[in-house]
Scaffold this motif. Structure first.
Motif, short mmCIF file in Angstrom:
data_model
loop_
_atom_site.label_atom_id
_atom_site.label_comp_id
_atom_site.label_asym_id
_atom_site.label_seq_id
_atom_site.Cartn_x
_atom_site.Cartn_y
_atom_site.Cartn_z
N SER A 169 0.82 -1.22 0.00
CA SER A 169 0.00 0.00 0.00
C SER A 169 0.85 1.27 0.00
CB SER A 169 -0.94 0.00 1.20
OG SER A 169 -0.19 -0.06 2.39
N SER A 170 2.10 1.14 0.37
CA SER A 170 2.99 2.31 0.35
C SER A 170 3.69 2.45 -1.00
CB SER A 170 4.01 2.22 1.47
OG SER A 170 5.10 1.39 1.08
N LEU A 230 -8.97 6.45 12.74
CA LEU A 230 -8.69 5.05 12.42
C LEU A 230 -10.01 4.32 12.19
CD1 LEU A 230 -5.89 4.13 14.99
CD2 LEU A 230 -5.67 4.76 12.60
N SER A 231 -9.97 3.42 11.25
CA SER A 231 -11.16 2.60 10.96
C SER A 231 -10.72 1.40 10.13
CB SER A 231 -12.19 3.41 10.19
OG SER A 231 -11.75 3.61 8.87
N SER A 244 -1.64 5.51 6.87
CA SER A 244 -2.25 6.24 5.75
C SER A 244 -2.76 7.61 6.21
CB SER A 244 -3.42 5.44 5.17
OG SER A 244 -4.58 5.60 5.95
N LEU A 245 -2.59 7.88 7.49
CA LEU A 245 -2.99 9.19 8.03
C LEU A 245 -1.89 10.21 7.77
CD1 LEU A 245 -5.60 8.32 9.35
CD2 LEU A 245 -4.66 8.95 11.55
N SER A 297 -4.99 -7.76 7.38
CA SER A 297 -5.58 -6.77 8.29
C SER A 297 -5.44 -5.38 7.68
CB SER A 297 -4.89 -6.84 9.65
OG SER A 297 -3.51 -6.56 9.52
N GLY A 298 -5.37 -5.34 6.38
CA GLY A 298 -5.12 -4.09 5.68
C GLY A 298 -6.33 -3.19 5.56
N THR A 299 -6.19 -2.23 4.68
CA THR A 299 -7.12 -1.12 4.64
C THR A 299 -8.15 -1.26 3.52
OG1 THR A 299 -7.06 1.26 4.98
CG2 THR A 299 -5.92 0.39 3.04
#
Lengths: 210, 210
Positions: A31-32, B24-25, B32-33, A115-117
């Motif tokens: 993701s980065s 956060l969620s 990612s913040l 456990s990602g986004t």
DNA sequence: ATTTTAAGTGTACACGTGTACGCTATTATT
DNA sequence: AATAATAGCGTACACGTGTACACTTAAAAT
């Protein structure tokens, strides 16, 4: 339709996939990664990326699929070794640890995106792991004559333990420590196997008494 | 030195911490913040952030510390309930699941950063989880008269299973499914406890025979 | 009462990002 | 042989980012 064009396309598609994989590391998550970085590593102009994937997400899902493939290879390899005799648990752990040593980045991808986004990523990873679990469940059920629910609980717990150990192994350089971790994992899997076998036996005893 | 200044500073520091936590969620990880987002949510100018943390990393480590605190509260709460009688495993799982329902974001933070991209974060999370494991280890050793290494392996496996179940629980909305997951987790912990007890017994038997 | 300290603001900058758009060159189709 | 399709490139743009710097303003120290 000699296919030289499609062939070339597939080639640079792989270039992109490999570029993404090669950039993954302990310090770099998928993701980065940026589209531009991946394209650059593959030796492409940023906009050429779109000829192969509409999104970084699409590339990511492809990587997860590849990781699932690796997982299935692992399973096959372990089975082959087991067929030649030896402790099932010991061989399985050893095989798994070897995979991690050689394919650390692929494994990291699974661990992180689980456990990602992104919901799509999570779903894809969970699907692969579930598939893995189910295969183990089948094996346990047949090999140890367990009931379906007991076999599943054992398989699920075993996979959890092994994946967690794998995650720990990624952070360990010392070989002796790794060996120690393997030993501990094997023992933990034996705990679980013992507990499952006992529950199964107890249920069988109750059934005979009727 | 009335401290009205330091007091105010602490207040806006908390504002930043809470702003980060509240963002956060499932779809938003800490990494990612952005600094600007957090500052905005806290009602501050971006550059004011630096008066409290030199980095987003520093904020993140603070969050991990807070999460560790939450973990310790959980442990205390479970102990209190256990003292009033009932199945230790059942109560522990129920307490843990309640924590996840009420503090999902904090828990997500731990899960994600454990396999995250920053070595400092990983170390901090692992430290908190190890602390948690050690406390459980102590308890098991005394309550069940286990040897140190057996108790540790049991504690380690149990924590792994429970955290993994917690991670799954975060993705489940249906209450009945959650209940089912709890039941399964309890059974898996019993497998492990059974296996550990047996190994311990076997060792004791060997010792007596000498 | 005067000076020093420091929390918070606003502006400004360089940088990396995704991607729209038009172009070239080569393969595939007609 | 003529035409259509398409992989890959280069330019350009708007946007969000971290943070350096000079500033105000109110509390703390002198």
């Amino acid at each position: 339709m000699s296919g030289v064009r499609a062939q070339q396309k597939e080639k640079t598609r792989r270039l992109l996939i490999d570029a993404a994989l090669s950039q993954l590391s302990a310090e770099r998550s998928f993701s980065s990664l940026s589209l531009r970085e991946v394209a650059k590593e593959a030796g492409l102009a940023p906009t050429s990326f779109y000829r192969h994937f509409s999104d970084m997400d699409e590339l990511g899902l492809t990587l997860v699929d590849e990781a699932g493939l690796t997982l299935r290879q692992l399973m096959r390899q372990a089975r082959q070794r087991i067929a030649k005799g030896g402790s099932v648990i010991q061989i399985s752990v050893a095989t798994f640890m070897e995979l991690i040593e050689s394919n650390g980045n692929v494994f990291r991808l699974l661990l992180r995106e689980r456990s990602g986004t992104s919901a799509a990523f999570r779903a894809a990873v969970i699907r692969e792991i579930r598939y893995f679990t189910m295969e183990l469940c089948d094996y346990l059920q047949k090999a140890n004559d367990l009931e379906a629910d007991v076999a599943y609980m054992q398989a699920n717990a075993a996979v959890t333990i092994v994946f967690s150990a794998g995650s720990d192994a990624l952070d360990i350089d010392d070989k002796a420590e790794r060996e120690q971790l393997s030993k501990q994992t094997i023992q933990q899997l034996r705990f679980i196997a013992r507990g499952a076998a006992e529950l199964s036996d107890r249920r069988k005893a109750v059934r005979k008494r009727k």
